[in-house]
Design an enzyme around this catalytic site. Structure first.
Site, PDB file in Angstrom:
ATOM      1  N   GLY A 102      -4.300  -6.432   5.810  1.00 27.28           N
ATOM      2  CA  GLY A 102      -5.471  -5.653   6.182  1.00 27.28           C
ATOM      3  C   GLY A 102      -6.442  -6.323   7.113  1.00 27.28           C
ATOM      4  O   GLY A 102      -7.128  -5.655   7.894  1.00 27.28           O
ATOM      5  N   GLY A 148      -0.194  -2.991   5.570  1.00 25.75           N
ATOM      6  CA  GLY A 148       0.035  -4.301   6.167  1.00 25.75           C
ATOM      7  C   GLY A 148      -1.012  -5.297   5.731  1.00 25.75           C
ATOM      8  O   GLY A 148      -1.729  -5.081   4.758  1.00 25.75           O
ATOM      9  N   ARG A 195     -12.247  -9.776  -2.161  1.00 25.75           N
ATOM     10  CA  ARG A 195     -11.613  -9.358  -0.905  1.00 25.75           C
ATOM     11  C   ARG A 195     -11.290  -7.867  -0.896  1.00 25.75           C
ATOM     12  O   ARG A 195     -10.802  -7.308  -1.864  1.00 25.75           O
ATOM     13  CB  ARG A 195     -10.325 -10.172  -0.710  1.00 25.75           C
ATOM     14  CG  ARG A 195      -9.548  -9.832   0.579  1.00 25.75           C
ATOM     15  CD  ARG A 195      -8.435  -8.826   0.335  1.00 25.75           C
ATOM     16  NE  ARG A 195      -7.615  -8.631   1.543  1.00 25.75           N
ATOM     17  CZ  ARG A 195      -6.681  -7.716   1.665  1.00 25.75           C
ATOM     18  NH1 ARG A 195      -6.395  -6.899   0.658  1.00 25.75           N
ATOM     19  NH2 ARG A 195      -5.992  -7.599   2.789  1.00 25.75           N
ATOM     20  N   ASP A 237      -7.922  -3.188   4.538  1.00 26.81           N
ATOM     21  CA  ASP A 237      -8.172  -2.109   5.485  1.00 26.81           C
ATOM     22  C   ASP A 237      -8.122  -0.719   4.867  1.00 26.81           C
ATOM     23  O   ASP A 237      -8.676   0.226   5.423  1.00 26.81           O
ATOM     24  CB  ASP A 237      -7.154  -2.170   6.623  1.00 26.81           C
ATOM     25  CG  ASP A 237      -5.722  -1.940   6.130  1.00 26.81           C
ATOM     26  OD1 ASP A 237      -5.300  -2.684   5.223  1.00 26.81           O
ATOM     27  OD2 ASP A 237      -5.036  -1.038   6.632  1.00 26.81           O
ATOM     28  N   THR A 258       0.790  -1.218   0.000  1.00 35.15           N
ATOM     29  CA  THR A 258       0.000   0.000   0.000  1.00 35.15           C
ATOM     30  C   THR A 258       0.833   1.284   0.000  1.00 35.15           C
ATOM     31  O   THR A 258       1.953   1.288   0.486  1.00 35.15           O
ATOM     32  CB  THR A 258      -0.855  -0.046   1.274  1.00 35.15           C
ATOM     33  OG1 THR A 258      -1.567  -1.268   1.287  1.00 35.15           O
ATOM     34  CG2 THR A 258      -1.811   1.092   1.365  1.00 35.15           C
TER      35      THR A 258
END
Length: 312
Positions: free
Chosen positions: A231, A229, A205, A208, A177
């Site tokens: 999520g 990270g 899917r 976060d 990300t």
């Protein structure tokens, strides 16, 4: 935290936390990543130097990273298991706590700008899939053919994952990300995050990044946070909001709040990192992975770009 602001602006960016090391990241890849991080800092700080707002700064910085194929967002996004590029993004204004997010977009060149359009031009916070793409067209945002997002390296990563005998998707996160947080000269904070998700993600899917309070959060009473990270863990903890809540309600520093929450993340088996800025211009980052693409710049001229954990 004092309501008196010194006029110190600050900008922090990340290009993802993961398993990057000097042994698996070539010198040319290292150099290109640092060039991209510096370009994003240039774009965001150019706005802040002129007295511009934190919201404009984080959007500008993230757009640069989205257009850079060396990061997993926009162009250069990972592939789903079915071989598509589906992107998520979010943005939040700490002054009003207005927020916008999008998930599974496929044609908007800069998903972070679509997230901002959701925030400012719709009654909603989160749009997904076909609806998000349709809203983007209605907002006259730049559209590109889905092939524009694809890169040979990301396709190779998908094929490598499919050849494994275990695992539904890639949680090693060699490239993750992107995000930005900023404090402007008036003491307002903002956060923005954008991602292509995990290589080989399935069944629609969503991680976060577009979930306000998990991967993205901003509140002038506390701080702005952008996360990177795995999520699923960040959603379960509500990491971005948890950090802001500890700063606001417990009076913790950015580092104190982040250390507690990242420790909890590790105990649960999650990995990743966060970047943060506060209304007084303070900034910080923390990660529990070997590395995180990251950079910062502030009104006093301090500027840093780093990748590996030993660069602290």
């Amino acid at each position: 935290m004092s309501n008196i602001h010194s006029g110190r602006w600050s900008l922090v960016i990340h290009g993802g936390a993961g398993s990057m090391s000097r042994s698996n990241l070539s010198s040319p890849e290292d150099a290109k990543a640092r060039t991209g991080l510096n370009a994003a800092l240039d774009a965001g700080s150019a706005i802040l130097k002129k007295g511009g707002g934190a919201l404009d700064a984080v959007e500008a910085a993230v757009k640069v990273l989205e257009d850079d194929p060396h990061f997993n967002a926009g162009r250069g996004s990972t592939f789903t298991y079915e071989g598509r590029n589906e992107m998520d993004a979010a943005i939040m204004d700490g002054t009003t706590r207005a927020a916008g997010g999008v998930a599974q977009t496929t044609r908007t060149r800069n998903p972070v700008s679509l997230a901002r359009a959701v925030m400012t031009n719709s009654p909603h916070v989160l749009l997904s899939g076909e609806g998000a793409d349709r809203f983007s067209v209605e907002q006259a945002l730049e559209q590109v053919d889905p092939s524009w997002f694809a890169t040979p390296e990301r396709l190779r990563q998908l094929e490598e994952l499919k050849n494994r005998s275990h695992g539904h998707f890639d949680t090693d996160m060699k490239y993750g990300t992107v995000g930005a947080v900023a404090t402007d000269a008036l003491g307002h904070v903002a956060a923005a995050t954008s991602t292509g998700g995990l290589t080989g993600k399935r069944w629609g899917r969503v991680g976060d990044t577009p979930v306000i309070g998990a991967g993205t959060y901003a509140d002038d009473r506390a701080c702005a946070v952008s996360a990177t990270g795995v999520g699923e863990y960040f959603i379960r903890i509500g990491i971005a909001h948890e950090i802001a809540a500890r700063v606001r309600l417990m009076g913790e520093t950015l580092n104190e709040a982040a250390q507690t929450v990242i420790h909890e993340l590790g105990e649960m088996g999650g990995v990743g990192g966060v970047i943060m800025t506060a209304p007084d211009g303070q900034s910080a980052w923390l990660f529990n992975t070997p590395a995180m693409y990251r950079g910062s710049v502030s009104a006093d001229g301090t500027r840093r770009v780093a990748i590996y954990g030993d660069e602290e």
